[in-house]
Design an enzyme around this catalytic site. Sequence first.
Site, short mmCIF file in Angstrom:
data_model
loop_
_atom_site.label_atom_id
_atom_site.label_comp_id
_atom_site.label_asym_id
_atom_site.label_seq_id
_atom_site.Cartn_x
_atom_site.Cartn_y
_atom_site.Cartn_z
N ASN A 113 0.86 -1.18 0.00
CA ASN A 113 0.00 0.00 0.00
C ASN A 113 0.89 1.23 0.00
OD1 ASN A 113 -1.80 2.05 0.47
ND2 ASN A 113 -2.36 1.40 2.54
N TRP A 114 0.95 1.90 -1.14
CA TRP A 114 1.88 3.04 -1.28
C TRP A 114 1.35 4.30 -0.59
CZ3 TRP A 114 3.35 2.93 -7.24
CH2 TRP A 114 4.00 1.72 -7.51
N LYS A 115 0.08 4.30 -0.20
CA LYS A 115 -0.52 5.50 0.42
C LYS A 115 -0.30 6.71 -0.52
CE LYS A 115 -0.01 3.20 4.82
NZ LYS A 115 0.11 3.29 6.26
N HIS A 165 -9.40 1.27 4.92
CA HIS A 165 -8.12 1.44 5.61
C HIS A 165 -8.30 2.38 6.82
CE1 HIS A 165 -3.97 2.53 6.46
NE2 HIS A 165 -3.65 1.39 5.85
N GLU A 205 -6.62 4.76 7.86
CA GLU A 205 -6.41 6.18 7.56
C GLU A 205 -7.64 6.79 6.89
OE1 GLU A 205 -2.74 5.46 5.52
OE2 GLU A 205 -1.83 4.92 7.44
N GLU A 221 -5.10 -4.83 10.60
CA GLU A 221 -4.06 -3.83 10.80
C GLU A 221 -4.29 -3.14 12.14
OE1 GLU A 221 -2.20 -2.62 6.77
OE2 GLU A 221 -3.79 -1.23 7.22
N GLY A 279 2.95 2.21 10.82
CA GLY A 279 3.92 3.30 10.68
C GLY A 279 4.66 3.62 11.96
N SER A 318 3.81 -2.24 10.23
CA SER A 318 5.26 -2.33 10.40
C SER A 318 5.85 -3.68 9.99
CB SER A 318 5.66 -1.97 11.84
OG SER A 318 5.27 -0.64 12.13
N GLY A 354 3.01 -1.15 4.26
CA GLY A 354 3.03 0.28 3.96
C GLY A 354 4.44 0.73 3.63
N GLY A 355 5.12 1.34 4.60
CA GLY A 355 6.44 1.95 4.40
C GLY A 355 7.43 1.06 3.67
P1 13P Z 1 3.30 0.36 7.68
O1 13P Z 1 3.77 -0.93 7.06
O2 13P Z 1 4.03 1.56 7.20
O3 13P Z 1 3.21 0.23 9.18
O4 13P Z 1 1.79 0.58 7.16
C1 13P Z 1 0.88 -0.45 7.27
C2 13P Z 1 -0.34 -0.10 6.49
O5 13P Z 1 -1.09 0.78 6.87
C3 13P Z 1 -0.58 -0.83 5.23
O6 13P Z 1 -1.86 -0.58 4.75
#
Ligand code: 13P
Length: 240
Positions: free
Chosen positions: A6-8, A92, A94, A162, A168, A198, A219-220
């Site tokens: 997930n590149w956000k 998600h 967010e 999640e 993050g 993470s 994510g990251g």
């Molecule tokens: P991180 O891997 O950066 O913690 O993010 C997880 C995430 O929200 C994937 O959708």
Amino acid sequence: MLIAGNWKLFKTPSQAAGFCRELRQPLDDVSEIEIAVCPPYVSLTSAIEVLAGSKVAVYSQNVHWAENGAFTGEVSAAMLRELGVDGAIVGHSERRQYFGETDETTALRAKAALEAGLKVIACVGELEAERDSGETETVLERQMIPIIKEIGAHERLVIAYEPIWAIGTGKTATPAQAQETHAFIRGLLDVPILYGGSVKPDNAAELMGQPDVDGALVGGASLAAESFIGICEAARQTVA
Ligand code: 13P
């Protein structure tokens, strides 16, 4: 086993194209697991073009439930299908935290996307305070109920667990916590369940090795080719 990145809100169309070129060859012989990237809407086409004919699928980060209509800023499942998108993330944390997404709208988005032929990753997860006060299962059940009622088990539906406190933050759920929570979710709905929060190359194997962990939503660590490929390799070892 599915590993989805997930590149956000990262990577412009040209950055997406360059990154997908880096991913394509190293992931081309990975047949044991499914792999997907989830670029922002505007970068979907360049990812799809570069990854055409590869093992890497392209998902969007959201999708609206209506086919069309007066919904400024939204995108429908049919529009995504026409671009060549394979699936969509919905709900998600967010989206829930910053954009008013609810348990109900998450289920509506998931249902419409599945009906249009997309795959769906529907996200659930508790806050740190909710885990600390022993409310994790109540929260997850509340989030899952509309999905169970509106859809139930569907062959293209995947849940992503999640924990919000692990997103993050570098604070990962322990493999035992992930396993216990995934087993609880599977008791509510028997579909594949990804872990997100993470996930890194050095913790992926242990997390993916849990019996009820069917992949990861990253994510990251999905933003750099080396770490994303490392996670895919670790997942591959657990199914080999
Ligand atoms: P991180 O891997 O950066 O913690 O993010 C997880 C995430 O929200 C994937 O959708």
